[in-house]
Design a protein around this motif. Structure first.
Motif, PDB file in Angstrom:
ATOM      1  N   ALA B 179       0.806  -1.218   0.000  1.00  0.00           N
ATOM      2  CA  ALA B 179       0.000   0.000   0.000  1.00  0.00           C
ATOM      3  C   ALA B 179       0.838   1.267   0.000  1.00  0.00           C
ATOM      4  O   ALA B 179       0.314   2.363  -0.071  1.00  0.00           O
ATOM      5  N   GLY B 180       2.127   1.123   0.114  1.00  0.00           N
ATOM      6  CA  GLY B 180       2.972   2.309   0.018  1.00  0.00           C
ATOM      7  C   GLY B 180       3.273   2.967   1.350  1.00  0.00           C
ATOM      8  O   GLY B 180       3.995   3.950   1.410  1.00  0.00           O
ATOM      9  N   VAL B 181       2.707   2.438   2.440  1.00  0.00           N
ATOM     10  CA  VAL B 181       2.996   3.046   3.730  1.00  0.00           C
ATOM     11  C   VAL B 181       4.467   2.856   4.085  1.00  0.00           C
ATOM     12  O   VAL B 181       5.098   3.716   4.682  1.00  0.00           O
ATOM     13  N   MET B 182       4.997   1.703   3.687  1.00  0.00           N
ATOM     14  CA  MET B 182       6.392   1.405   4.008  1.00  0.00           C
ATOM     15  C   MET B 182       7.344   2.431   3.394  1.00  0.00           C
ATOM     16  O   MET B 182       8.350   2.782   3.995  1.00  0.00           O
ATOM     17  N   GLU B 183       6.988   2.897   2.216  1.00  0.00           N
ATOM     18  CA  GLU B 183       7.919   3.806   1.525  1.00  0.00           C
ATOM     19  C   GLU B 183       8.085   5.157   2.205  1.00  0.00           C
ATOM     20  O   GLU B 183       9.069   5.834   2.007  1.00  0.00           O
ATOM     21  N   ILE B 184       7.067   5.559   2.990  1.00  0.00           N
ATOM     22  CA  ILE B 184       7.141   6.903   3.563  1.00  0.00           C
ATOM     23  C   ILE B 184       8.070   6.962   4.758  1.00  0.00           C
ATOM     24  O   ILE B 184       8.425   8.024   5.219  1.00  0.00           O
ATOM     25  N   ALA B 185       8.459   5.802   5.290  1.00  0.00           N
ATOM     26  CA  ALA B 185       9.159   5.822   6.571  1.00  0.00           C
ATOM     27  C   ALA B 185      10.638   6.172   6.421  1.00  0.00           C
ATOM     28  O   ALA B 185      11.321   5.678   5.538  1.00  0.00           O
ATOM     29  N   ASP B 186      11.101   7.009   7.332  1.00  0.00           N
ATOM     30  CA  ASP B 186      12.529   7.296   7.424  1.00  0.00           C
ATOM     31  C   ASP B 186      13.155   6.410   8.480  1.00  0.00           C
ATOM     32  O   ASP B 186      14.358   6.169   8.491  1.00  0.00           O
ATOM     33  N   ILE B 187      12.307   5.970   9.419  1.00  0.00           N
ATOM     34  CA  ILE B 187      12.771   5.102  10.506  1.00  0.00           C
ATOM     35  C   ILE B 187      11.690   4.068  10.780  1.00  0.00           C
ATOM     36  O   ILE B 187      10.510   4.403  10.773  1.00  0.00           O
ATOM     37  N   TYR B 188      12.096   2.829  10.993  1.00  0.00           N
ATOM     38  CA  TYR B 188      11.139   1.802  11.377  1.00  0.00           C
ATOM     39  C   TYR B 188      11.346   1.467  12.834  1.00  0.00           C
ATOM     40  O   TYR B 188      12.481   1.262  13.265  1.00  0.00           O
ATOM     41  N   ALA B 189      10.255   1.434  13.587  1.00  0.00           N
ATOM     42  CA  ALA B 189      10.361   0.950  14.963  1.00  0.00           C
ATOM     43  C   ALA B 189       9.544  -0.325  15.059  1.00  0.00           C
ATOM     44  O   ALA B 189       8.369  -0.338  14.719  1.00  0.00           O
ATOM     45  N   ILE B 190      10.187  -1.400  15.481  1.00  0.00           N
ATOM     46  CA  ILE B 190       9.450  -2.637  15.758  1.00  0.00           C
ATOM     47  C   ILE B 190       9.126  -2.591  17.236  1.00  0.00           C
ATOM     48  O   ILE B 190       9.981  -2.872  18.078  1.00  0.00           O
ATOM     49  N   ASN B 191       7.900  -2.202  17.553  1.00  0.00           N
ATOM     50  CA  ASN B 191       7.515  -2.078  18.960  1.00  0.00           C
ATOM     51  C   ASN B 191       7.049  -3.436  19.493  1.00  0.00           C
ATOM     52  O   ASN B 191       6.770  -4.330  18.714  1.00  0.00           O
ATOM     53  N   ALA B 219      20.023   7.798  -0.556  1.00  0.00           N
ATOM     54  CA  ALA B 219      21.123   8.322   0.245  1.00  0.00           C
ATOM     55  C   ALA B 219      20.957   7.923   1.704  1.00  0.00           C
ATOM     56  O   ALA B 219      21.925   7.800   2.438  1.00  0.00           O
ATOM     57  N   TRP B 220      19.725   7.750   2.128  1.00  0.00           N
ATOM     58  CA  TRP B 220      19.448   7.406   3.537  1.00  0.00           C
ATOM     59  C   TRP B 220      18.874   6.005   3.613  1.00  0.00           C
ATOM     60  O   TRP B 220      17.888   5.671   2.962  1.00  0.00           O
ATOM     61  N   THR B 221      19.505   5.167   4.391  1.00  0.00           N
ATOM     62  CA  THR B 221      18.941   3.834   4.606  1.00  0.00           C
ATOM     63  C   THR B 221      18.177   3.840   5.921  1.00  0.00           C
ATOM     64  O   THR B 221      18.782   4.067   6.980  1.00  0.00           O
ATOM     65  N   PRO B 222      16.864   3.621   5.865  1.00  0.00           N
ATOM     66  CA  PRO B 222      16.078   3.681   7.110  1.00  0.00           C
ATOM     67  C   PRO B 222      16.538   2.630   8.110  1.00  0.00           C
ATOM     68  O   PRO B 222      16.623   1.451   7.772  1.00  0.00           O
ATOM     69  N   PRO B 223      16.870   3.063   9.312  1.00  0.00           N
ATOM     70  CA  PRO B 223      17.247   2.096  10.339  1.00  0.00           C
ATOM     71  C   PRO B 223      16.013   1.391  10.911  1.00  0.00           C
ATOM     72  O   PRO B 223      14.906   1.912  10.823  1.00  0.00           O
ATOM     73  N   ILE B 224      16.229   0.214  11.458  1.00  0.00           N
ATOM     74  CA  ILE B 224      15.144  -0.528  12.118  1.00  0.00           C
ATOM     75  C   ILE B 224      15.464  -0.600  13.604  1.00  0.00           C
ATOM     76  O   ILE B 224      16.492  -1.164  13.999  1.00  0.00           O
ATOM     77  N   ILE B 225      14.607   0.002  14.417  1.00  0.00           N
ATOM     78  CA  ILE B 225      14.867   0.057  15.860  1.00  0.00           C
ATOM     79  C   ILE B 225      13.880  -0.852  16.577  1.00  0.00           C
ATOM     80  O   ILE B 225      12.691  -0.802  16.301  1.00  0.00           O
ATOM     81  N   GLN B 226      14.390  -1.668  17.480  1.00  0.00           N
ATOM     82  CA  GLN B 226      13.489  -2.523  18.260  1.00  0.00           C
ATOM     83  C   GLN B 226      13.167  -1.840  19.579  1.00  0.00           C
ATOM     84  O   GLN B 226      14.069  -1.437  20.312  1.00  0.00           O
ATOM     85  N   THR B 227      11.872  -1.725  19.855  1.00  0.00           N
ATOM     86  CA  THR B 227      11.460  -1.033  21.077  1.00  0.00           C
ATOM     87  C   THR B 227      10.448  -1.853  21.870  1.00  0.00           C
ATOM     88  O   THR B 227       9.771  -2.703  21.320  1.00  0.00           O
ATOM     89  N   VAL B 228      10.400  -1.586  23.181  1.00  0.00           N
ATOM     90  CA  VAL B 228       9.265  -2.011  24.002  1.00  0.00           C
ATOM     91  C   VAL B 228       8.861  -0.740  24.733  1.00  0.00           C
ATOM     92  O   VAL B 228       9.413  -0.397  25.775  1.00  0.00           O
ATOM     93  N   ALA B 229       7.912  -0.005  24.137  1.00  0.00           N
ATOM     94  CA  ALA B 229       7.600   1.332  24.644  1.00  0.00           C
ATOM     95  C   ALA B 229       7.195   1.295  26.108  1.00  0.00           C
ATOM     96  O   ALA B 229       7.632   2.130  26.897  1.00  0.00           O
ATOM     97  N   THR B 230       6.358   0.303  26.476  1.00  0.00           N
ATOM     98  CA  THR B 230       5.846   0.287  27.843  1.00  0.00           C
ATOM     99  C   THR B 230       6.958   0.099  28.870  1.00  0.00           C
ATOM    100  O   THR B 230       6.792   0.446  30.028  1.00  0.00           O
TER     101      THR B 230
END
Lengths: 559, 321, 132
Positions: B179-191, B219-230
């Motif tokens: 759906a193209g949502v992935m393309e808009i991201a500059d950063i991915y957070a796996i919460n 030029a920018w490779t989006p990083p993937i960050i693993q989070t547990v927000a709570t």
């Protein structure tokens, strides 16, 4: 259950009746409504016959009292042996005032105590915390330290009464104080009996008295269960509660289903801790609501007993019969009470008490008729207790075991509710278990949808509620309501100030430091908590240690 | 006594900020004059978009990020958008629940907004609301999108950095990729990265990103960050990657380019919107709109030629007769 | 001008966790076309007032079942006024004895809705009395 030919004859006769006698009347005058449903929305047929229970397998589905699957009751003699424990939830104001009410209730023939703590204690704050402003002593007793606990049970021998404590996230701290006071009275822990609610999941689902995130709060729950199993063998270390789920708007079947789902989560957590299921499951107790539709409530209790027995046997591989018994406390439905024409509530509570007795509860709290208005007055509490005594002594409900068994309607509804419970449990398993279902708001949303549906039925008049949407009248405002002195907050704050100044600072600090260290490990916290409360650490101080170590839970709201 | 709201906003008055936002939401005439005065003072804060499916933990992450920004001494404005019901026009705005603690922090201003029929995960006024918060002196603006559907691309137009929050077990990731949502991201957070399935999700995203970079050099490779927000896990890493994305954009000049493009879009949109408003008002005032509709329905007219006719009546541009 | 919507804060002051009514009403208000900001539990008067300020709320609805209304409701009014929010409509509900109502009204609560009130009645009251 019936001979095939016999059933065929019944069926034939039924058809004749429908086409003849019934049709004649219906053609002249229809029925009051197109559909007849229980308060939970379960549809009722016009008339029940043996056809509804044709497939009932008596020995396997009902069996005998005290035997698997416990549909008919958990004890072989039930109330013929001993009535349920009459246990009125009480507490307000200071420890001293509450102690006086306990002694009054025991004098009136009550057989067990049930402690209501004020909200600051339930939320793990001391009476002088800013968030406690206005709340001190309001909905329960203000208990901040071992000194309050000592006053609360003054002249009440803890080896003679059993005590139930409605406390959840800070349960370990309050049980520690109770055990310390028992020790002071010279009562050894193996003689102490009672129940602690300790059910944190339903706080997150619907009751709101949570403190810590699910994982660490579950750890405290299991610590308490494990400790009791070893040291306080007569103590019911958790009371898995559907009461509040129902109060927040669920149906009867949802109440049972979600409570069992919580039960599965706790049992699972204990097993994961390495505990043998037959060592702890016998001390898992339950707590349910009871509304006014007698048949539906009785069916709910029977279905719950049968389902839980199967869960423990089949899912957890329990072998000890005690592990499979759904033993529970009942409180009559708080939300069924009306502020309008409050005396009508006595009748509601009467029917609910009758249902709880027919359903086979182990202990019971009856609400006071004035609870939709204020804290219960002594007069109203007495009527509530007498209601239990009338049902036990006069109604006949206690003369035989599971009196409604075999009633076509009851058996069909028991099956229906059990099927609905099963559907929910399967759905929750599919989602990934109770904790995930709570995290995703599945359980909360199901409850809220029921609550919403009920409200709409009331407002449209589809469901009649006496005094609310029909049979209303002008009333004088009620008088003589019980109120708690606003100055109590200051008195309790003074007491705390004195306690903090006079206690042995070194011992106190050492005990709290030790608690903090233990909490960071996998070690059971209970011994360290007992040490801390003996060193006069307050509820708030103990809970603050864990706020630091575990963090605080912030809910998601699903509306 | 008349209050100069623009002046008050510039002084940082939360009351004035709140009121001007209401005007913007309601399309109140008073907003325009205010915005003219505020505009020169916008553009100084950094705007971060937080998007992702419902239940992904956007509010928790927003809350935790804000705490981190605050401890770095930065002030924060938060715009949290929830959907308006198309049936009732009402909305439940529940994002504050998770940010309760921030309410009493004078360095934080939170505003909940309903979409009011606007698509793309935001409300019509969001862009301007961000500007008001900027003018009031907030260093960081966080925008939390609705999180329903898969067309949440509006936030990319407003935010300098867009974070997409994914969680294991919530629907099909491939679906959002399509759906193209992935393309808009500059950063991915796996919460909720402590849940089962987190590793697999992480692998899927990594895989997808490396495929993308193979086809389209970025030029920018989006990083993937693993989070547990709570549990406040991975939040500093998320914050660090926002900072490096910002630095990257400043160094390469792409931030300026982004803002140039944004200004272009915004200006065009404002013209579009104003023209639409004027024409709609004009047509409905003299009852002509209703007559036109009737004429179309009874086949006497067609909407295409009517459109031509109205536009040429209202607008005279050189080159167009 | 776009249609003006009523913005209402639904808040639970104090430690009371009974939010069935607050959530139910949030849903009813939204169905009546309002924009509802639900604050969640354990709100202090300061938090409620600050939320009303930041959200530029037209209405604040307070719910209490633990008997703390006499303390909290007037405190919320006071704190709102202290922030200059004079024209916000404040209503309350929950387990509130009739005899407490006159004092609460005197303190600035526009109306108190007891148990069993029809939700239409509450919606109508708000629509009639909200600032224009």
């Amino acid at each position: 259950m019936f001979d095939k030919n016999e059933l065929e004859k019944i069926k034939q006769k039924k058809e004749e009746w429908e086409k003849g006698t019934l049709e004649k009347t219906l053609s002249k005058r229809g029925e009051q409504r197109k559909e007849f449903t229980s308060i939970s929305g379960i549809p009722y047929k016009r008339c029940y016959t043996p056809l509804e229970v044709a497939d009932l397998d008596y020995n396997n589905q009902l069996g005998y009292p005290g035997e698997y699957p416990y549909t008919r009751g958990v004890q072989p003699t039930m109330y013929r042996g001993r009535y349920w424990t009459m246990r009125q939830y009480a507490g307000f104001g200071s420890a001293k005032e509450t102690n006086a009410r306990y002694r009054y209730l025991l004098d009136q023939g009550q057989t067990g105590l049930s402690v209501a703590f004020h909200l600051p204690t339930q939320a793990g704050y001391d009476s002088d915390h800013p968030l406690s402003m206005g709340e001190v002593g309001k909905v329960g007793a203000a208990i901040d330290s071992i000194e309050d606990m000592r006053v609360l049970f003054d002249q009440i021998p803890l080896d003679k009464v059993t005590t139930s404590m409605t406390i959840n996230a800070p349960a370990t701290a309050l049980l520690a104080m109770y055990l310390a006071v028992a020790e002071e009275q010279g009562v050894s822990w193996d003689k102490v009996g009672g129940t602690i609610q300790n059910d944190v999941l339903k706080e997150i689902i619907c009751r709101g008295q949570y403190i810590y995130p699910p994982k660490p709060t579950m750890r405290l729950t299991v610590d308490l269960i494990e400790f009791c199993q070893k040291q306080v063998p007569r103590w019911n270390s958790i009371s898995i509660s559907g009461y509040h789920i129902r109060e927040s708007g669920s149906t009867a079947a949802q109440e049972m289903a979600f409570t069992i789902a919580d039960g599965i989560a706790y049992a699972q957590a204990c097993v994961e801790r390495g505990m043998d299921v037959d060592k702890f499951a016998g001390r898992l107790s339950f707590f349910f609501n009871c509304f006014t539709n007698v048949i539906e409530e009785v069916a709910k209790f029977r279905a719950g007993r049968r389902y839980w027995a199967k869960v423990m046997k089949e899912r957890f591989g329990a072998k000890d019969p005690r592990s499979m018994m759904l033993r529970y406390h009942v409180q009559t439905g708080g939300v069924t009470l009306t502020a309008q024409q409050p005396l009508n509530n006595i009748v509601r509570v009467g029917l609910q008490t009758f249902a709880a007795a027919l359903g086979g509860c182990q202990s019971l709290h009856t609400n006071s008729y004035d609870e939709a208005l204020c804290l219960p007055t002594q007069e109203a509490v007495t009527v509530a207790l007498r209601t239990q005594q009338i049902v036990a002594e006069e109604s006949g409900a206690t003369l035989t075991i599971d009196p409604l068994a075999g009633c076509y309607l009851i058996e069909e509804m028991t099956d229906k509710i059990e099927a609905e419970i099963d559907e929910y449990i399967k759905k929750i398993d599919e989602i990934g278990g109770t904790l995930t279902a709570i995290d995703q708001g599945y359980i909360q949303k199901e409850i809220q949808n029921s609550s919403y549906r009920f409200q709409k039925e009331i407002e449209s008049g589809d469901r009649v509620y006496v005094g609310i949407n029909k049979y209303t009248m002008e009333e004088e405002p009620p008088k003589n309501l019980l109120k708690v002195d606003m100055a109590l907050g200051e008195i309790e704050a003074e007491k705390l100030k004195k306690l903090r100044a006079e206690r042995d600072q070194g011992a106190w600090q050492k005990a709290l430091d030790h608690l903090r260290e233990v909490s960071k490990t996998d070690e059971n916290v209970m011994p360290a908590v007992i040490e801390a409360v003996k060193a006069k650490a307050t509820v708030g101080e103990v809970c603050d240690v864990w706020r630091d170590v575990f963090g605080e839970y912030r809910p998601k709201e699903f509306i | 006594m008349t209050i100069d709201y623009a002046e008050e906003v510039l002084k940082g008055s939360p009351r004035a900020v709140a009121r001007v936002i209401t005007w913007l939401e309601n399309d109140d005439e008073r907003a325009k004059a205010c915005m003219e005065k505020l505009y020169p003072h916008t553009g100084n804060s950094y705007v971060v978009g937080i998007t992702g499916a419902p239940g992904a933990g956007k509010s928790s992450l927003t809350d935790k990020l804000t705490h981190h920004f605050r401890s770095n001494g930065l002030t924060v404005g938060i715009v949290a958008v929830d959907p308006t019901s198309p049936f009732t026009g009402g909305a439940i705005l529940g994002d504050r629940v998770r940010m309760s603690e921030l309410t009493n922090d004078p360095g934080v201003f939170i505003r909940s907004m309903a979409t009011r029929g606007f698509l793309g995960g935001l409300s019509q006024a969001t862009g301007n609301v961000v500007k008001v918060m900027q003018a009031s002196g907030k260093d960081i603006i966080l925008i939390e999108t609705v999180g329903v559907g898969q067309d949440e691309v509006e936030v990319m137009r407003i935010a300098d950095t867009t974070c997409l929050i994914l969680v294991p077990g919530l629907g099909d990731v491939i679906q959002s990729m399509k759906a193209g949502v992935m393309e808009i991201a500059d950063i991915y957070a796996i919460n909720k990265s402590d849940l089962p399935g987190a590793h697999q999700l992480c692998a899927e995203v990594t895989n997808r990103l490396s495929q993308d970079s193979y086809f389209k050099k970025k030029a920018w490779t989006p990083p993937i960050i693993q989070t547990v927000a709570t549990e406040d896990i991975g939040i500093s890493e998320l914050l660090d990657s926002i900072t490096s994305h910002r630095n990257h954009q400043v160094e390469t000049g792409s931030l300026l380019e982004k803002r140039r493009e944004r200004t272009r879009q915004e200006t065009l949109q404002m013209i579009h919107y104003e023209l639409f408003r004027i024409i709609k008002k004009h047509l409905s005032e003299n009852g002509r709109m209703d007559k036109m509709i009737e004429a179309i329905l009874s086949n006497k007219e067609n909407p295409y030629s009517l459109m031509e006719q109205i536009v040429s009546e209202c607008i005279r541009l050189p080159g167009k007769s | 001008m776009a249609e003006k919507k009523i913005k209402i804060i639904v808040a639970k002051p104090g430690l009371d966790g009974h939010d069935r009514g607050a959530k139910l009403l949030s849903r009813i208000f939204a169905e009546a076309g309002m924009e509802v900001v639900y604050t969640g539990l354990r709100q202090t008067p300061e938090m409620i007032a600050e939320t009303a300020l930041q959200e530029d709320a037209d209405v604040v609805g307070l719910s209490s079942l633990s008997g703390v209304h006499n303390y909290f409701f007037p405190m919320v009014v006071k704190t709102l006024k202290g922030k200059g929010l004079d024209d916000v409509l404040i209503v309350g509900g929950g387990i509130i004895p009739k005899e407490d109502i006159p004092d609460l009204k005197k303190a600035g609560i526009a109306e108190i809705f007891g148990p069993g009130t029809k939700t239409d009645e509450i919606v109508d009251f708000i629509k009639k009395n909200v600032r224009s």
